[in-house]
Design a protein around this motif. Structure first.
Motif, mmCIF file in Angstrom:
data_model
loop_
_atom_site.group_PDB
_atom_site.id
_atom_site.type_symbol
_atom_site.label_atom_id
_atom_site.label_comp_id
_atom_site.label_asym_id
_atom_site.label_seq_id
_atom_site.Cartn_x
_atom_site.Cartn_y
_atom_site.Cartn_z
ATOM 1 N N ILE A 163 0.831 -1.204 0.000
ATOM 2 C CA ILE A 163 0.000 0.000 0.000
ATOM 3 C C ILE A 163 0.869 1.259 0.000
ATOM 4 C CG2 ILE A 163 -1.588 1.360 1.423
ATOM 5 C CD1 ILE A 163 -2.884 -1.319 2.253
ATOM 6 N N ARG A 164 1.975 1.218 0.762
ATOM 7 C CA ARG A 164 2.796 2.424 0.918
ATOM 8 C C ARG A 164 3.753 2.637 -0.257
ATOM 9 N NH1 ARG A 164 3.814 5.897 4.999
ATOM 10 N NH2 ARG A 164 5.848 6.933 5.061
ATOM 11 N N TRP A 165 4.413 1.554 -0.706
ATOM 12 C CA TRP A 165 5.465 1.709 -1.720
ATOM 13 C C TRP A 165 5.222 0.914 -3.008
ATOM 14 C CZ3 TRP A 165 7.615 0.634 3.416
ATOM 15 C CH2 TRP A 165 8.053 1.772 4.072
ATOM 16 N N GLY A 166 4.171 0.127 -3.061
ATOM 17 C CA GLY A 166 3.913 -0.675 -4.249
ATOM 18 C C GLY A 166 4.426 -2.103 -4.083
ATOM 19 N N TRP A 167 3.898 -3.019 -4.890
ATOM 20 C CA TRP A 167 4.225 -4.441 -4.726
ATOM 21 C C TRP A 167 5.682 -4.750 -4.978
ATOM 22 C CZ3 TRP A 167 6.003 -7.130 -8.991
ATOM 23 C CH2 TRP A 167 5.708 -6.619 -10.263
ATOM 24 N N ARG A 168 6.366 -3.949 -5.814
ATOM 25 C CA ARG A 168 7.756 -4.230 -6.144
ATOM 26 C C ARG A 168 8.710 -4.035 -4.957
ATOM 27 N NH1 ARG A 168 8.214 -4.316 -11.793
ATOM 28 N NH2 ARG A 168 6.336 -3.551 -12.849
ATOM 29 N N ALA A 169 8.341 -3.142 -4.034
ATOM 30 C CA ALA A 169 9.229 -2.844 -2.903
ATOM 31 C C ALA A 169 9.468 -4.068 -2.035
ATOM 32 C CB ALA A 169 8.631 -1.715 -2.065
ATOM 33 N N ASN A 170 8.510 -4.977 -1.977
ATOM 34 C CA ASN A 170 8.673 -6.180 -1.155
ATOM 35 C C ASN A 170 9.895 -6.997 -1.571
ATOM 36 O OD1 ASN A 170 6.084 -6.319 0.575
ATOM 37 N ND2 ASN A 170 5.297 -5.912 -1.479
ATOM 38 N N PHE A 171 10.147 -7.070 -2.875
ATOM 39 C CA PHE A 171 11.265 -7.880 -3.355
ATOM 40 C C PHE A 171 12.606 -7.245 -2.997
ATOM 41 C CE2 PHE A 171 7.646 -8.959 -6.095
ATOM 42 C CZ PHE A 171 7.640 -10.339 -5.950
ATOM 43 N N MET A 172 12.693 -5.926 -3.010
ATOM 44 C CA MET A 172 13.943 -5.261 -2.623
ATOM 45 C C MET A 172 14.220 -5.458 -1.129
ATOM 46 S SD MET A 172 15.223 -4.161 -5.376
ATOM 47 C CE MET A 172 16.593 -3.267 -4.661
ATOM 48 N N ILE A 173 13.186 -5.413 -0.314
ATOM 49 C CA ILE A 173 13.362 -5.645 1.123
ATOM 50 C C ILE A 173 13.868 -7.065 1.366
ATOM 51 C CG2 ILE A 173 12.126 -5.872 3.317
ATOM 52 C CD1 ILE A 173 10.309 -3.567 2.333
ATOM 53 N N LEU A 174 13.306 -8.038 0.640
ATOM 54 C CA LEU A 174 13.752 -9.426 0.795
ATOM 55 C C LEU A 174 15.200 -9.599 0.363
ATOM 56 C CD1 LEU A 174 10.580 -11.362 -0.410
ATOM 57 C CD2 LEU A 174 11.491 -11.226 1.913
ATOM 58 N N ALA A 175 15.625 -8.856 -0.638
ATOM 59 C CA ALA A 175 17.031 -8.923 -1.060
ATOM 60 C C ALA A 175 17.951 -8.493 0.081
ATOM 61 C CB ALA A 175 17.251 -8.047 -2.291
ATOM 62 N N GLY A 176 17.586 -7.426 0.767
ATOM 63 C CA GLY A 176 18.408 -6.950 1.890
ATOM 64 C C GLY A 176 18.435 -7.935 3.046
ATOM 65 N N ILE A 177 17.296 -8.541 3.357
ATOM 66 C CA ILE A 177 17.238 -9.521 4.446
ATOM 67 C C ILE A 177 18.108 -10.735 4.122
ATOM 68 C CG2 ILE A 177 15.715 -11.102 5.698
ATOM 69 C CD1 ILE A 177 13.465 -9.050 5.308
ATOM 70 N N GLY A 178 18.055 -11.199 2.870
ATOM 71 C CA GLY A 178 18.868 -12.343 2.471
ATOM 72 C C GLY A 178 20.358 -12.062 2.577
ATOM 73 N N MET A 179 20.766 -10.881 2.208
ATOM 74 C CA MET A 179 22.180 -10.513 2.315
ATOM 75 C C MET A 179 22.627 -10.463 3.774
ATOM 76 S SD MET A 179 23.917 -10.179 -0.433
ATOM 77 C CE MET A 179 23.728 -10.005 -2.212
ATOM 78 N N ALA A 180 21.762 -9.953 4.646
ATOM 79 C CA ALA A 180 22.111 -9.871 6.072
ATOM 80 C C ALA A 180 22.317 -11.265 6.659
ATOM 81 C CB ALA A 180 21.016 -9.124 6.827
ATOM 82 N N SER A 182 23.164 -14.016 5.071
ATOM 83 C CA SER A 182 24.357 -14.618 4.477
ATOM 84 C C SER A 182 25.630 -14.114 5.157
ATOM 85 C CB SER A 182 24.405 -14.326 2.969
ATOM 86 O OG SER A 182 23.284 -14.854 2.317
ATOM 87 N N ALA A 183 25.665 -12.832 5.470
ATOM 88 C CA ALA A 183 26.836 -12.277 6.144
ATOM 89 C C ALA A 183 27.011 -12.890 7.534
ATOM 90 C CB ALA A 183 26.702 -10.754 6.242
ATOM 91 N N TRP A 185 25.828 -15.849 8.577
ATOM 92 C CA TRP A 185 26.147 -17.275 8.461
ATOM 93 C C TRP A 185 27.613 -17.486 8.104
ATOM 94 C CZ3 TRP A 185 24.180 -21.636 10.040
ATOM 95 C CH2 TRP A 185 24.600 -22.843 9.479
ATOM 96 N N LEU A 186 28.161 -16.619 7.269
ATOM 97 C CA LEU A 186 29.576 -16.715 6.922
ATOM 98 C C LEU A 186 30.449 -16.614 8.164
ATOM 99 C CD1 LEU A 186 31.716 -16.863 4.657
ATOM 100 C CD2 LEU A 186 31.615 -14.360 4.539
ATOM 101 N N CYS A 187 29.999 -15.834 9.143
ATOM 102 C CA CYS A 187 30.778 -15.641 10.371
ATOM 103 C C CYS A 187 30.593 -16.770 11.381
ATOM 104 C CB CYS A 187 30.397 -14.313 11.029
ATOM 105 S SG CYS A 187 30.771 -12.858 10.037
ATOM 106 N N VAL A 188 29.391 -17.335 11.520
ATOM 107 C CA VAL A 188 29.118 -18.257 12.626
ATOM 108 C C VAL A 188 28.775 -19.683 12.208
ATOM 109 C CG1 VAL A 188 28.302 -16.310 14.017
ATOM 110 C CG2 VAL A 188 26.645 -17.705 12.786
#
Length: 433
Positions: A163-180, A182-183, A185-188
């Motif tokens: 509603i706030r940013w459009g349906w496409r924004a959800n995928f960008m947020i998921l990209a950031g969560i996945g990167m976090a 992975s970083a 897991w690489l450490c621990v």
């Protein structure tokens, strides 16, 4: 070496927590397309059958990838396989966010499915290196609860983001969560110290180093686990792809209320799976057989879920009572995802555990290809409500049949002994005296 001496509770539960987070991300990735189905279909002018095809594309390479990575897990540390998956998921969200056509979404979802397919069996394989047999139910249930929390968060947050940013924004947020993830897991992330050779539980197959895969997958317990898992995943796949649209277009809730109802349906499964897994583990500690503590529990859950789905299709109800019944039906079958891996690990050689769990996952998730496409066709022909009534009936019949199969065929202790026996012993036992 003693299994309990190898068990390191703090490290084991730390790894379980990381893998639970991974499962949460995995199911956010799965459900996001279903949660943005209505605005996406309107934006790209997609008819229901075409959206159903796109939704099912997630599973086109899912099973193949799961099997291939499962065999790879027999030789490559789970730590590196899971890191590769996490990074892949994050990267593939970006083109989804920028997609301008149905074909782009279809291709990206297909590749994302290939990257996510092995996640559950490899996570379970990694966990079993940290937990002995009689302690495995709850950590696997915890991973499944990560999936449930992911679905719950999706129901609450994705409509607000859309509603706030459009349906496409959800995928960008998921990209950031996945990167976090992975970083971190690489450490621990690291491998556990427990092997099957560390004093296996009674009834566990430890003698053979390797078995023919055909022999494993002809075993009645394995086949029954496949049947229950496939039917439970059929129900899950419908929830991931079509249930939000059904709540909005079929039952008449607005987008935000649909998200809240979806979150409530998902939340209802959390305590049920945890309680049943805890009960099963208590039964094992008290000396109950794995057949009773695991096999009967998942079979009865499938039967009960099927009965409720049948009632939903057969009885005319107002939107709220119907939604409540859907929540009851949906909360029962998922316990199979927590308990069947432990039974499979109990009866197959450790060196083949990763591949067997992956083949099992690959086969049951074939339901993810079929269920969305079948319901898409039903909705196209009969409308949202009529199509879903037929879909609920199909779901019910599958669960009822699988529950009966489970009660008749699941015997983990018997299967462990049969698979541990040499082919000569098996032939001698079958030959007349």
């Amino acid at each position: 070496m003693n299994t309990l001496a190898s068990y390191q509770p703090r490290s084991a539960w730390a790894m379980a927590s990381m893998l639970t987070w991974l499962s949460l991300i995995n199911f956010l990735d799965k459900i996001v397309l279903g949660m943005v189905a209505v605005p996406l279909m309107a934006d790209l002018k997609l008819p229901p059958a075409e959206f159903g095809l796109i939704a099912s594309s997630f599973f086109w390479l899912f099973s193949l990838s799961t099997v291939l990575v499962g065999f790879l897990s027999n030789r490559v540390a789970a730590r590196w396989l899971l890191l590769t998956m996490g990074l892949s998921w994050a990267v593939l969200q970006v083109p989804l966010a920028l997609a301008g056509s149905a074909m782009t979404i279809l291709v990206c979802r297909m590749l994302l499915g290939a990257a996510e397919g092995p996640a559950f069996p490899i996570s379970v394989h990694a966990l079993f290196k940290w937990f002995p047999d009689h302690k495995r139910n709850l950590p696997v249930a915890m991973i499944n609860q990560g999936a449930t929390v992911g679905l719950l968060l999706a129901g609450l947050l994705i409509p607000l983001v859309t509603i706030r940013w459009g349906w496409r924004a959800n995928f960008m947020i998921l990209a950031g969560i996945g990167m976090a993830w992975s970083a971190m897991w690489l450490c621990v992330g690291r491998e556990g110290p427990i092997t099957q050779a560390s004093a296996p539980r009674a009834g566990t197959a430890a003698a053979p180093v390797r078995l023919p895969y055909l022999r494993i997958f002809r075993d009645p317990t394995v086949l029954a686990c496949l049947a229950i898992g496939f039917c439970a995943y059929w129900a899950l796949a419908l929830g991931l792809t079509w249930l939000p649209a059904y709540l909005e277009k079929g039952l008449g809730f607005d987008a935000v209320i649909t998200g809240r109802w979806y979150a409530a349906i998902v939340a209802s499964a959390m305590p049920v799976t945890l309680i049943l897994s805890w009960l099963s583990q208590r039964m094992l500690r008290a000396g109950a057989s794995s057949r009773l503590a695991r096999g009967v529990v998942i079979s009865m859950a499938a039967l009960a879920g099927g009965a409720v789905y049948l009632a939903i299709a057969a009885i005319t109800l107002a939107p709220v009572p119907k939604t409540l019944l859907i929540a009851v039906a949906a909360c029962l079958p998922p316990v199979a995802f927590a308990l069947t891996p432990a039974m499979l690990a109990q009866i197959v050689p450790e060196g083949q555990r990763g591949s067997v769990l992956s083949i099992h996952t690959a086969l049951i998730t074939l339901a993810g290809i079929l269920a969305p496409a079948v319901v898409g066709q039903l909705v196209q022909r009969h409308g949202m409500n009529g199509g879903f009534d037929v879909g609920f009936t199909i779901n019910a019949l599958l669960l009822l049949a699988s529950g009966v199969i489970g009660l008749c065929w699941i015997h983990p202790e018997r299967s462990a002994k049969a698979l541990a026996a040499s082919p000569q012993d098996v032939a001698a036992a079958r030959s007349p005296a």
